[in-house]
Design a protein around this motif. Sequence first.
Motif, PDB file in Angstrom:
ATOM      1  N   PRO A   1      68.100   9.672  32.680  1.00 43.77           N
ATOM      2  CA  PRO A   1      68.243   8.443  33.464  1.00 43.77           C
ATOM      3  C   PRO A   1      67.598   8.564  34.846  1.00 43.77           C
ATOM      4  CG  PRO A   1      70.333   9.625  33.345  1.00 43.77           C
ATOM      5  CD  PRO A   1      69.383  10.345  32.444  1.00 43.77           C
ATOM      6  N   GLU A   2      67.263   9.818  35.244  1.00 42.03           N
ATOM      7  CA  GLU A   2      66.633  10.046  36.556  1.00 42.03           C
ATOM      8  C   GLU A   2      65.150   9.652  36.547  1.00 42.03           C
ATOM      9  OE1 GLU A   2      68.228  11.445  39.141  1.00 42.03           O
ATOM     10  OE2 GLU A   2      70.080  12.138  38.190  1.00 42.03           O
ATOM     11  N   ALA A   3      64.571   9.468  35.359  1.00 48.46           N
ATOM     12  CA  ALA A   3      63.118   9.262  35.261  1.00 48.46           C
ATOM     13  C   ALA A   3      62.686   7.992  35.988  1.00 48.46           C
ATOM     14  CB  ALA A   3      62.711   9.197  33.794  1.00 48.46           C
ATOM     15  N   LYS A   4      61.662   8.137  36.833  1.00 47.10           N
ATOM     16  CA  LYS A   4      61.099   6.977  37.541  1.00 47.10           C
ATOM     17  C   LYS A   4      59.979   6.371  36.679  1.00 47.10           C
ATOM     18  CE  LYS A   4      63.635   7.848  41.204  1.00 47.10           C
ATOM     19  NZ  LYS A   4      64.441   8.936  40.641  1.00 47.10           N
ATOM     20  N   ASP A   5      59.354   5.281  37.184  1.00 44.37           N
ATOM     21  CA  ASP A   5      58.339   4.561  36.407  1.00 44.37           C
ATOM     22  C   ASP A   5      57.237   5.484  35.895  1.00 44.37           C
ATOM     23  OD1 ASP A   5      59.669   2.279  36.741  1.00 44.37           O
ATOM     24  OD2 ASP A   5      58.323   1.392  38.229  1.00 44.37           O
ATOM     25  N   MET A   6      56.756   6.366  36.782  1.00 45.24           N
ATOM     26  CA  MET A   6      55.644   7.234  36.406  1.00 45.24           C
ATOM     27  C   MET A   6      56.058   8.186  35.279  1.00 45.24           C
ATOM     28  SD  MET A   6      53.209   9.166  39.081  1.00 45.24           S
ATOM     29  CE  MET A   6      51.665   9.911  38.600  1.00 45.24           C
ATOM     30  N   ALA A   7      57.284   8.720  35.390  1.00 46.56           N
ATOM     31  CA  ALA A   7      57.788   9.618  34.348  1.00 46.56           C
ATOM     32  C   ALA A   7      57.978   8.851  33.040  1.00 46.56           C
ATOM     33  CB  ALA A   7      59.100  10.246  34.802  1.00 46.56           C
ATOM     34  N   ASP A   8      58.453   7.602  33.118  1.00 49.69           N
ATOM     35  CA  ASP A   8      58.621   6.766  31.934  1.00 49.69           C
ATOM     36  C   ASP A   8      57.284   6.581  31.221  1.00 49.69           C
ATOM     37  OD1 ASP A   8      59.589   4.916  30.085  1.00 49.69           O
ATOM     38  OD2 ASP A   8      59.249   3.229  31.437  1.00 49.69           O
ATOM     39  N   ASN A   9      56.231   6.276  31.994  1.00 50.19           N
ATOM     40  CA  ASN A   9      54.888   6.121  31.411  1.00 50.19           C
ATOM     41  C   ASN A   9      54.428   7.403  30.727  1.00 50.19           C
ATOM     42  OD1 ASN A   9      53.733   3.557  31.699  1.00 50.19           O
ATOM     43  ND2 ASN A   9      53.511   3.841  33.894  1.00 50.19           N
ATOM     44  N   ILE A  10      54.685   8.521  31.379  1.00 49.80           N
ATOM     45  CA  ILE A  10      54.219   9.813  30.859  1.00 49.80           C
ATOM     46  C   ILE A  10      54.891  10.139  29.525  1.00 49.80           C
ATOM     47  CG2 ILE A  10      54.363  12.304  31.289  1.00 49.80           C
ATOM     48  CD1 ILE A  10      53.774  11.625  34.270  1.00 49.80           C
ATOM     49  N   TYR A  11      56.211   9.962  29.457  1.00 42.51           N
ATOM     50  CA  TYR A  11      56.914  10.266  28.197  1.00 42.51           C
ATOM     51  C   TYR A  11      56.568   9.250  27.116  1.00 42.51           C
ATOM     52  CZ  TYR A  11      59.652  14.101  30.077  1.00 42.51           C
ATOM     53  OH  TYR A  11      60.024  15.316  30.596  1.00 42.51           O
ATOM     54  N   ARG A  12      56.350   7.976  27.500  1.00 47.43           N
ATOM     55  CA  ARG A  12      55.969   6.971  26.498  1.00 47.43           C
ATOM     56  C   ARG A  12      54.612   7.336  25.880  1.00 47.43           C
ATOM     57  NH1 ARG A  12      54.221   2.764  28.838  1.00 47.43           N
ATOM     58  NH2 ARG A  12      56.029   2.652  30.205  1.00 47.43           N
ATOM     59  N   ALA A  13      53.722   7.875  26.717  1.00 50.66           N
ATOM     60  CA  ALA A  13      52.416   8.319  26.200  1.00 50.66           C
ATOM     61  C   ALA A  13      52.608   9.403  25.140  1.00 50.66           C
ATOM     62  CB  ALA A  13      51.553   8.839  27.346  1.00 50.66           C
ATOM     63  N   MET A  14      53.570  10.294  25.401  1.00 46.40           N
ATOM     64  CA  MET A  14      53.819  11.370  24.444  1.00 46.40           C
ATOM     65  C   MET A  14      54.276  10.795  23.098  1.00 46.40           C
ATOM     66  SD  MET A  14      56.169  14.686  25.194  1.00 46.40           S
ATOM     67  CE  MET A  14      57.742  13.998  24.733  1.00 46.40           C
TER      68      MET A  14
END
Lengths: 570, 75
Positions: free
Chosen positions: A491-504
């Motif tokens: 739940p700590e993930a910010k927008d940039m982290a969300d984008n990065i994991y979605r790419a994965m």
Amino acid sequence: MNLPMCLLAATGAHVLTMSPVDLVIVVLYFALVLGIGLYLKRFASTGEDFFMAGREMTAWIAGLSFISANLGSLETMGYAAATYQYGILVGHAYWIAAIPAILFLALVMLPFYYICRTHSVPGYLKLRYGEAARSLSAISFAVMTILMSGINMYSMAVIMKVILGWNIHFSIWVSSLTVAIYVMAGGLRSAIFNEVLQFFLIWLGSLIVPILGLIEAGGWKGMVERIAANFPGQDFTHMWRTTGSFADNPMGIHWTGIVFGWGLAISFGYWCTDFLIIQRVMAARDLRSAQLGTVIGGFFKMMVPLIVILPGLLGRAVLPFTLVSEPEAIATGAHSYNEVLPLMIARYCGPGLLGLGVTALIAGFMSGMAGNVSAFATVWTYDIYRPLIRKTASDAHYVTMGRWCTILSVFVSIATAYLVMFFSSIIVYAQVIFVIFVVPMFGTVLLGMLWKRATPAAGFWGLLAGMVVSFLLFLWVKLDPSAVRYVAFSPEAKDMADNIYRAMWTLVANVVVTVAVSLVTRPKPQKELVGLVYGLTEIPSHGHLPVFQRPGFWAAVVGAGFVALNLIFW
Amino acid sequence: MPGEGHRISIWFFIGALLGVYGLLILAAGIWDLFYPSGLPQAMGHLHAAIWWGAFLLVLGAIYCWKFWPNGGRGR
């Protein structure tokens, strides 16, 4: 980062004031890029000349153009701002999220692109998988390119307004028409030559800031001590040390996300399959030049933190005031993170140097814009217009189409820029669109190159599955923000982290569907895969060359530098 | 190779622009030395415009000399 909108909202007064000598420097730049384009028009008479620059570029020209097309000012200003905010952690964008992918492109993927003599990445998909995969990738690339071009154009205009006080419409029209004229006249050769020129200007105009900044701060050690003294208890100068937990760093990311999401899915998707970048090295005169050019580009990419990350860190060390977040800047009238690069230029550059610094920013914007326009012209003409609209026409007809398409794409980009002006939220979604369209390409292209069993149906459905999963994951988090704990593991993930994991996840979906569909559908006969797939393609050996002339040797040198830098700044 | 035969090399264009830029920046730096603008500028005592302008001028001159059209040192 929503850089331009934040800047527009943040301040009314501009940051830099130019003297007459600065203006002369900027005007000379515009005159020269136009002059080069018009001069090269006489050398762009065939399709091969116009769209592939005659496939005669040397390794240095191809390599510098390759990296210049990537070195946009929106990105450099954005990453400098992010560095001020998050610290050196942002430098991953230039190292793990670039160097392994660039070296992989040079040594593994480029031979296939080059040997099959395709004009584009969608063109490779046509040869490997068939028309359906090519059409899907070409149309999605064309849409993304125009959108990105418009966003960049508008962003440049806003930044020029904020830092120089220039009129937004003036900036949009002058810069975009300049790019249109020189690309329309000389085609890819003109775009590449101007990108090499822009490479020099970007570096020579930007390097003065870190040099003077380090002198003022007392070297690297002095800078680190000043940052520690100015902001006690926070770690801005280590790249990996704070990534053991989501909560330990301001980006809200774990090292697994950096390695597998940023370093694998996004990075390999961008560097190995984004035609805008790859077109530059595909124009090299032979495979060895293309590979060496890519490695040269990788070396300079590794050095970019000198002119982007270092100024952001120096801002923390030497600026006499603290930059704040955008909402706070709007409320208090203080300077925001996003202004760190112009502020550092203003701090050190007097008359003359200021003009060079501003020219570097403009050159960065124009190189990115020219990359979009020339890549769009090629994909539109060869992968959409020729196969879907007019199959048989003369080479001269397609060159004419390319020229008109160039000017048309600029006007569509200008229209997109104005659209962005009224619907600013589009910028927020730019990175989302990038992940949707670019990341799935990597799995499809890589499996196509390395696995004979990958079938035409799998090429199309794998690509589509990646795009659909990416969009659905985005929609899920958009509708239910708490879902980020599933998509990005925290739940700590910010927008940039969300984008990065979605790419994965996008890449995983793409690969799983491609493999699954391949196993239940009929593959192409092997004789149709010669020159396209590993095991059926004769890759030229460089073994007979002296070691210093082999791409593999220089790739190893760059790879060693990459490892050393990560260890030094661990 | 671009720059060989009848085509002017891109390196010559780069050299020419850097040379002119170097001259302009060097001149602006020398002017500022004798007639300071009075604008607040960190590290102004290092007169960066003078040595950076001189560096660009030399770099540009080398490229122009080496890649001069039809007969440069680099042919």
